[in-house]
Design an enzyme around this catalytic site. Structure first.
Site, short mmCIF file in Angstrom:
data_model
loop_
_atom_site.label_atom_id
_atom_site.label_comp_id
_atom_site.label_asym_id
_atom_site.label_seq_id
_atom_site.Cartn_x
_atom_site.Cartn_y
_atom_site.Cartn_z
N TRP A 162 10.95 3.45 -10.50
CA TRP A 162 10.55 4.07 -9.24
C TRP A 162 11.70 4.25 -8.27
CZ3 TRP A 162 6.81 7.16 -9.41
CH2 TRP A 162 5.79 6.95 -10.33
N ASP A 198 10.24 1.06 -0.52
CA ASP A 198 9.04 1.46 -1.27
C ASP A 198 8.37 0.16 -1.71
OD1 ASP A 198 7.13 2.11 -3.13
OD2 ASP A 198 8.43 3.37 -4.37
N LYS A 257 -2.64 0.44 -5.53
CA LYS A 257 -2.41 -0.84 -6.22
C LYS A 257 -3.08 -1.98 -5.45
CE LYS A 257 1.43 1.67 -7.66
NZ LYS A 257 1.09 1.85 -9.03
C1 LIG Z 1 6.75 1.42 -6.84
C2 LIG Z 1 6.14 2.78 -6.94
N1 LIG Z 1 6.63 3.76 -6.18
C3 LIG Z 1 6.12 5.00 -6.22
C4 LIG Z 1 5.07 5.31 -7.05
C5 LIG Z 1 4.52 6.71 -7.08
O1 LIG Z 1 3.31 6.73 -6.44
P1 LIG Z 1 2.39 8.05 -6.36
O2 LIG Z 1 1.88 8.29 -7.73
O3 LIG Z 1 1.35 7.64 -5.37
O4 LIG Z 1 3.25 9.16 -5.87
C6 LIG Z 1 4.53 4.32 -7.87
C7 LIG Z 1 3.40 4.62 -8.79
O5 LIG Z 1 3.00 3.88 -9.62
C8 LIG Z 1 5.09 3.03 -7.82
O6 LIG Z 1 4.60 2.03 -8.59
#
Ligand SMILES: Cc1ncc(COP(=O)(O)O)c(C=O)c1O
Length: 356
Positions: free
Chosen positions: A99, A166, A190
């Site tokens: 991520w 994040d 989550k």
């Molecule tokens: C740490 C993290 N950041 C970003 C995201 C992306 O999230 P989204 O699918 O809501 O854009 C995720 C998705 O699992 C994630 O676990």
């Protein structure tokens, strides 16, 4: 209907009490004869929901006047795409997993910088702070505090004058140092509520940096001024978030959640470490092991598959690891009860005894 122990990484299980209260409000909100998803976001019912959600979020995290609480859309991906456009093109990025790498790739090439990366070892840890090549003039420093796919976390968030975090997969699983953070964001799916909703906490002194070219619908300041209602917000998702905040308070707040989450994770890591090498954790630095996403492998891919299938028969679902990492991933967010982790740890012992 009995509910199974759902180890999905996200969208993930939500507390039953939150679902029950939300389902009730969906049919009828406080005896009004209409549900909370069926009334105007400009009316007093939803306005009360938005006010209470902001107030409870601030109280849970101890947020003062320096920061605003925003409810946004487009997922965490929309946020990490918007951040360089809003705060400056020359951000520094710690690339520690799936991520944070995606966030870095969404930043402008050539001006954004990866200050360190653990890609060479398949993101099996977060690079040590001593190796970070931070630039003093970077507009911000972006980290992912819990790498959902690779199963490690920053035990302590780094210090930086413009830290952007994040926190998607660990939001409100422990207290967060909001006062020392410029921007915290996370997809709700989550720990907080349904997919699509993003919780963001933004330090107000960042607003003058936002270029005039950013449309109002994506402008943090304009969104804050409009209580996240520049347009119609995802009202029912925000309602579920409010029920989650209420539930977190009933659990004793974030310090209590942190303690419980450490105990839950400890049970599963204990089963890994006590298996005489049958289970192998995928994270190279034990102090960085995630308390939310526990990742490990069995001796063969066939055993991984058998483990997942047998666990499912016992009411423990969604244990298969992420497609690029393989193995097993047990996601144990706030809503996973201690009993779920106890059941999984016991199953791990039994499975190892039979197959080891
Ligand atoms: C740490 C993290 N950041 C970003 C995201 C992306 O999230 P989204 O699918 O809501 O854009 C995720 C998705 O699992 C994630 O676990």
């Amino acid at each position: 209907m009995p509910r199974v122990f759902n180890f999905s990484a996200g969208p993930a299980m939500l507390p039953t009490e939150v679902l029950e209260a939300s389902a009730k409000a969906l049919l009828d909100y406080n005896g009004k004869g209409f549900g909370i998803a069926e009334c105007s976001h400009r009316g007093k019912e939803f306005d009360g929901v938005a006010d209470e959600a902001i107030a409870r979020c601030k109280s849970l995290l101890g947020i003062g006047d320096s920061h605003d609480v925003l409810f946004l859309q487009g997922g965490a991906t929309a946020l990490f795409t918007l951040i360089p456009q809003s705060l400056g093109a020359n951000g520094d990025y710690l690339v520690s997993g799936e991520w944070s790498q995606k966030a870095f790739k969404a930043a402008p090439k050539g001006t954004a910088k990866a200050v360190a990366s653990s890609e060479a070892t398949n993101f099996d840890h977060c690079p040590d702070e001593a190796t970070w090549q931070l630039r003093p003039d970077a507009s911000y420093f972006h980290v992912c505090s819990n790498e959902t796919v690779h199963g490690h976390r920053l035990p302590v968030w780094p210090k930086h004058p413009n830290l952007v975090v994040d926190a998607s997969s660990e939001f409100l699983s422990r207290p967060h140092p909001v006062a020392d953070t410029a921007l915290i964001y996370g997809g709700a799916q989550k720990n907080l509520g349904p997919a699509g909703l993003v919780l963001a906490i933004v330090r107000k002194d960042l607003y003058p940096r936002i270029p005039a070219s950013i449309p109002g619908i994506w402008n943090f300041q304009k969104l804050a001024e409009a209580k996240s209602m520049v347009n119609t917000p995802p009202t029912f998702s925000i309602y579920i978030l409010l029920e989650t905040f209420r539930w977190l308070e009933r659990q004793g707040g974030l310090a209590a959640m942190e303690k419980l989450n450490a105990e839950k994770a400890g049970l599963i890591y204990g089963a890994v470490d006590g298996s005489g090498g049958f289970y192998k954790g995928t994270v190279a630095v034990p102090a960085q092991r995630s308390h939310m996403n526990v990742t490990f492998r069995l001796p063969t891919a066939e055993l991984d598959d058998a483990f997942v299938k047998q666990a499912e028969k016992l009411g423990m679902v969604a244990l298969k690891g992420y497609r690029t990492v393989g193995g097993i991933r047990a996601s144990i967010y706030n809503a996973m009860p201690l009993a779920g982790c106890q059941a999984l740890a016991q199953f791990m012992k039994d499975f190892a005894a039979k197959n080891g």
